[in-house]
Design an enzyme around this catalytic site. Structure first.
Site, mmCIF file in Angstrom:
data_model
loop_
_atom_site.group_PDB
_atom_site.id
_atom_site.type_symbol
_atom_site.label_atom_id
_atom_site.label_comp_id
_atom_site.label_asym_id
_atom_site.label_seq_id
_atom_site.Cartn_x
_atom_site.Cartn_y
_atom_site.Cartn_z
ATOM 1 N N ASP A 81 -0.913 -2.931 -2.568
ATOM 2 C CA ASP A 81 0.242 -2.516 -3.361
ATOM 3 C C ASP A 81 0.735 -3.685 -4.219
ATOM 4 O O ASP A 81 0.787 -4.828 -3.751
ATOM 5 C CB ASP A 81 1.347 -2.056 -2.377
ATOM 6 C CG ASP A 81 2.440 -1.284 -3.069
ATOM 7 O OD1 ASP A 81 2.190 -0.738 -4.155
ATOM 8 O OD2 ASP A 81 3.555 -1.214 -2.509
ATOM 9 N N HIS A 82 1.075 -3.398 -5.458
ATOM 10 C CA HIS A 82 1.597 -4.401 -6.397
ATOM 11 C C HIS A 82 0.787 -5.696 -6.411
ATOM 12 O O HIS A 82 1.332 -6.791 -6.208
ATOM 13 C CB HIS A 82 3.070 -4.725 -6.111
ATOM 14 C CG HIS A 82 3.989 -3.570 -6.392
ATOM 15 N ND1 HIS A 82 4.325 -3.178 -7.667
ATOM 16 C CD2 HIS A 82 4.597 -2.696 -5.554
ATOM 17 C CE1 HIS A 82 5.127 -2.121 -7.599
ATOM 18 N NE2 HIS A 82 5.293 -1.795 -6.328
ATOM 19 N N HIS A 209 6.911 5.438 -6.948
ATOM 20 C CA HIS A 209 7.291 4.350 -6.049
ATOM 21 C C HIS A 209 8.778 4.501 -5.741
ATOM 22 O O HIS A 209 9.503 5.159 -6.471
ATOM 23 C CB HIS A 209 7.057 2.984 -6.718
ATOM 24 C CG HIS A 209 5.631 2.539 -6.698
ATOM 25 N ND1 HIS A 209 5.240 1.305 -6.261
ATOM 26 C CD2 HIS A 209 4.498 3.184 -7.059
ATOM 27 C CE1 HIS A 209 3.921 1.193 -6.358
ATOM 28 N NE2 HIS A 209 3.442 2.328 -6.850
ATOM 29 N N GLY A 210 9.234 3.853 -4.665
ATOM 30 C CA GLY A 210 10.664 3.848 -4.354
ATOM 31 C C GLY A 210 11.184 5.208 -3.933
ATOM 32 O O GLY A 210 12.253 5.641 -4.353
ATOM 33 N N ASN A 231 4.789 6.347 -2.731
ATOM 34 C CA ASN A 231 4.925 5.128 -1.924
ATOM 35 C C ASN A 231 6.221 5.157 -1.125
ATOM 36 O O ASN A 231 7.264 5.535 -1.652
ATOM 37 C CB ASN A 231 4.959 3.898 -2.837
ATOM 38 C CG ASN A 231 3.597 3.492 -3.296
ATOM 39 O OD1 ASN A 231 2.725 4.339 -3.510
ATOM 40 N ND2 ASN A 231 3.389 2.204 -3.443
HETATM 41 ZN ZN LIG Z 1 6.386 -0.243 -5.587
#
Ligand SMILES: [Zn+2]
Length: 290
Positions: A81-82, A209-210, A231
């Site tokens: 991730d990221h 995301h988030g 995510n």
């Molecule tokens: Zn993220």
């Protein structure tokens, strides 16, 4: 079984659900996620994030997580991730990861395209899938530091998304349409009109995301608009503390560390199961033979 992200996105698209990607800085998280997925008979994504590298060495945990994924009864994608540097993305692949997020969204559009294209070229040559991001997503901490910031300035733009996917060949795209990172309490307002336009602009799987602070109804509303990967970290990670405190307060003797870990793991597992159910969007995983 260990798979890459594209295998999962294909099935999610066909059956109109979203796959959960649960960040796992260390082993108890990875165990909780994979055990929950096995219990739900649902595919899942799990993996570490570059910015928390100090909590879990990717060379140490990556091969173990890959092995756990291979032994799992359900399809598991091991996803970085990221990933924000080519060096770390390469390290993840060498450690056994089957998928990476090449997040260069902090760079101007053209440079983001250039870096992601570079990643896609080498990743696809070894069957690794790539997620990227067009637009930006602030964290709740950034919003707290800059109360005047208009989050809509960060949102993804449909024409840029189309151009980005065509130029890079990315397999999935994180889109910014109202969610923020590390959210525990705030209620975000998602821009579904924009999400529809983003989905119309590309065939690429879209990623949210988030999600932890997003209301269940809004998550379910987003899935038919092309959100195929969601995510989550805050929700599962913050489930551990109240469960541990409750048991600690009940016990007159200090608990053993393995007991505390087990309490935390069970609480996180429950949170993952709840998320998989929501992201499943009514799809019946129980009858699938993987
Ligand atoms: Zn993220």
């Amino acid at each position: 079984m260990l798979v890459n992200m594209n295998t999962l996105m294909e099935d999610a698209k066909k059956n109109n659900y979203a796959v959960g990607m649960f960040t796992a800085p260390t082993m108890p998280f990875a165990e909780a996620v994979i055990e929950a997925a096995e219990e739900m008979n649902a595919p899942v994504m799990v993996g570490q994030v570059e910015s928390w590298r100090q909590y879990g060495d990717i060379e140490k945990y990556g091969p173990i997580m890959a092995d756990m994924a291979k032994c799992a009864k359900v399809p598991v994608c091991l996803h970085l991730d990221h990933g924000q540097s080519l060096e770390y993305i390469m390290r993840a692949i060498r450690a056994g990861y089957t998928s990476v997020m090449a997040d260069f969204s902090m760079l101007p559009f053209e440079e983001n395209v250039e870096m992601v294209k570079k990643c896609v070229d080498f990743c696809h040559s070894v069957d690794i899938s790539v997620e990227a991001m067009c637009g930006k997503m602030p964290s709740v901490y950034e919003l707290a530091d800059h109360p005047d910031l208009d989050i809509r300035e960060y949102f993804s733009k449909p024409d840029e998304l189309k151009e980005f996917v065509e130029a890079t060949g990315a397999d999935a795209m994180t889109v910014s349409f109202g969610t923020v990172h590390n959210m525990k309490i705030m209620q975000p307002m998602l821009d579904f009109e924009l999400l529809k336009e983003l989905n119309d602009a590309t065939d690429c799987s879209l990623v949210m995301h988030g999600s932890s602070g997003v209301e269940v109804g809004q998550i379910k509303q987003a899935i038919p608009y092309g959100i195929r990967k969601i995510n989550a970290y805050t929700k599962l990670s913050t489930a551990a503390q109240p469960a541990m405190l409750a048991e600690m307060n009940k016990s007159e003797e200090p608990l053993f560390f393995h007991e505390l870990l087990d309490i935390a793991k069970k609480a996180m597992k429950k949170a993952v199961e709840e998320s998989i159910k929501i992201f499943g969007n009514g799809y019946d995983f129980s009858s699938r033979v993987w």
